[in-house]
Write a protein that holds these residues in place. Structure first.
Motif, short mmCIF file in Angstrom:
data_model
loop_
_atom_site.label_atom_id
_atom_site.label_comp_id
_atom_site.label_asym_id
_atom_site.label_seq_id
_atom_site.Cartn_x
_atom_site.Cartn_y
_atom_site.Cartn_z
N LEU A 196 0.83 -1.21 0.00
CA LEU A 196 0.00 0.00 0.00
C LEU A 196 0.87 1.26 0.00
CD1 LEU A 196 -2.85 -1.02 2.45
CD2 LEU A 196 -3.19 -0.13 0.14
N ILE A 197 1.89 1.26 0.81
CA ILE A 197 2.79 2.41 0.88
C ILE A 197 3.48 2.62 -0.47
CG2 ILE A 197 4.95 3.26 1.91
CD1 ILE A 197 3.97 1.84 4.54
N GLN A 198 3.96 1.54 -1.06
CA GLN A 198 4.65 1.65 -2.34
C GLN A 198 3.70 2.11 -3.45
OE1 GLN A 198 6.78 -1.96 -3.10
NE2 GLN A 198 7.98 -1.78 -1.24
N LEU A 199 2.47 1.62 -3.42
CA LEU A 199 1.49 2.02 -4.42
C LEU A 199 1.13 3.50 -4.26
CD1 LEU A 199 -0.22 1.14 -6.83
CD2 LEU A 199 -2.00 0.44 -5.20
N ALA A 200 1.02 3.95 -3.02
CA ALA A 200 0.75 5.36 -2.78
C ALA A 200 1.88 6.22 -3.34
CB ALA A 200 0.56 5.62 -1.28
N GLN A 201 3.11 5.77 -3.15
CA GLN A 201 4.26 6.51 -3.69
C GLN A 201 4.24 6.48 -5.22
OE1 GLN A 201 7.43 4.40 -1.73
NE2 GLN A 201 7.38 5.74 0.08
N LEU A 202 3.93 5.32 -5.77
CA LEU A 202 3.89 5.16 -7.22
C LEU A 202 2.82 6.04 -7.86
CD1 LEU A 202 5.17 3.42 -9.51
CD2 LEU A 202 3.28 1.83 -9.19
N ARG A 203 1.67 6.12 -7.21
CA ARG A 203 0.56 6.93 -7.72
C ARG A 203 0.63 8.38 -7.26
NH1 ARG A 203 -4.99 3.33 -7.02
NH2 ARG A 203 -4.49 1.72 -8.54
N SER A 204 1.56 8.66 -6.37
CA SER A 204 1.68 10.01 -5.78
C SER A 204 0.35 10.45 -5.17
CB SER A 204 2.14 11.02 -6.83
OG SER A 204 3.40 10.66 -7.33
N CYS A 205 -0.19 9.57 -4.34
CA CYS A 205 -1.44 9.91 -3.67
C CYS A 205 -1.33 9.61 -2.18
CB CYS A 205 -2.61 9.15 -4.29
SG CYS A 205 -2.63 7.39 -3.96
N ASP A 206 -2.32 10.09 -1.46
CA ASP A 206 -2.35 9.90 -0.01
C ASP A 206 -2.63 8.43 0.32
OD1 ASP A 206 -4.45 11.14 2.69
OD2 ASP A 206 -2.37 10.46 2.72
N LEU A 207 -1.92 7.89 1.27
CA LEU A 207 -2.08 6.50 1.68
C LEU A 207 -3.51 6.22 2.13
CD1 LEU A 207 -0.81 3.73 2.24
CD2 LEU A 207 -0.07 4.60 4.45
N LYS A 208 -4.15 7.18 2.80
CA LYS A 208 -5.53 6.99 3.27
C LYS A 208 -6.49 6.71 2.12
CE LYS A 208 -5.08 9.77 7.42
NZ LYS A 208 -5.54 10.98 8.13
N VAL A 209 -6.24 7.31 0.97
CA VAL A 209 -7.09 7.09 -0.20
C VAL A 209 -7.02 5.62 -0.61
CG1 VAL A 209 -7.38 7.64 -2.65
CG2 VAL A 209 -6.88 9.47 -1.01
N LEU A 210 -5.82 5.08 -0.65
CA LEU A 210 -5.65 3.68 -1.04
C LEU A 210 -6.21 2.73 0.00
CD1 LEU A 210 -2.13 3.69 -2.68
CD2 LEU A 210 -4.36 3.72 -3.78
N ILE A 211 -6.04 3.06 1.26
CA ILE A 211 -6.59 2.22 2.32
C ILE A 211 -8.10 2.13 2.17
CG2 ILE A 211 -7.02 2.11 4.81
CD1 ILE A 211 -4.12 3.16 5.18
N ASN A 212 -8.73 3.27 1.93
CA ASN A 212 -10.19 3.27 1.73
C ASN A 212 -10.59 2.52 0.47
OD1 ASN A 212 -10.67 4.73 4.07
ND2 ASN A 212 -10.52 6.70 3.03
N GLU A 213 -9.74 2.56 -0.55
CA GLU A 213 -10.05 1.90 -1.81
C GLU A 213 -9.92 0.38 -1.73
OE1 GLU A 213 -8.24 1.66 -6.36
OE2 GLU A 213 -7.78 3.40 -5.14
#
Length: 133
Positions: free
Chosen positions: A107-124
C-alpha cells in the motif's frame, strides 16, 4: 519472476494435507524460503509494478482456509483445541500477520507510485471490517 498460479495452488494444497506434526516443520521451511526471497526482493520491490502491488494488497485466505481458521479460533476460545490444532492456529496467525505486513508495504509503495495519499488507497482496497483474526 512470478510463480504460476497453478504451482502456488499446488503448494497450498500440499500444505493443507499435511498432518499436524509435519505442519510445524513445513512452516519453518517455508519461512526460511520466504526470508531468502524477502532479502532478495527488498531491492526489487520498490520497482514493482502497480499490478503486482495490487495483487499483494488484495490477497486473502481462501474461503476454505478462512473457514478452518474460524473453526480453530472457536476451538481455542472454548478450550477444546488440541495441541496439533493449536500449532495450526499459530501458523495461521503468523501467516495472516505476515500477509498484513506485506499488504501494508505494498500500500505504501502504491501510494508513492501513484503520488497519492495512503488513506485514499486504504479506503479503496481494504475492507472496513475483517473477520480474519
Amino acid at each position: 519472476m512470478t510463480v504460476p498460479i497453478e504451482i502456488r495452488k499446488r503448494a497450498i494444497a500440499l500444505v493443507e494435507q499435511l498432518p499436524g506434526e509435519s505442519l510445524v516443520k513445513a512452516v519453518e521451511f517455508l519461512e526460511s524460503l520466504f526470508d531468502e526471497a524477502l532479502q532478495g526482493s527488498q531491492t526489487t520491490m520498490p520497482q514493482a509494478g502497480e499490478a503486482a502491488l495490487i495483487e499483494v494488497i488484495q490477497h486473502r485466505l481462501s474461503p476454505e482456509q478462512q473457514d478452518r481458521l474460524t473453526y480453530l479460533r472457536q476451538q481455542n476460545e472454548t478450550g477444546e483445541i488440541t495441541q496439533t490444532e493449536h500449532q495450526e492456529l499459530l501458523m495461521y496467525v503468523e501467516r495472516v500477520e505476515q500477509e498484513d505486513a506485506e499488504r501494508a508495504e505494498a500500500l505504501i509503495q502504491l501510494a508513492q507510485l501513484r503520488s497519492c495519499d495512503l488513506k485514499v488507497l486504504i479506503n479503496e482496497f481494504l475492507p472496513t471490517h475483517t473477520n480474519v483474526i
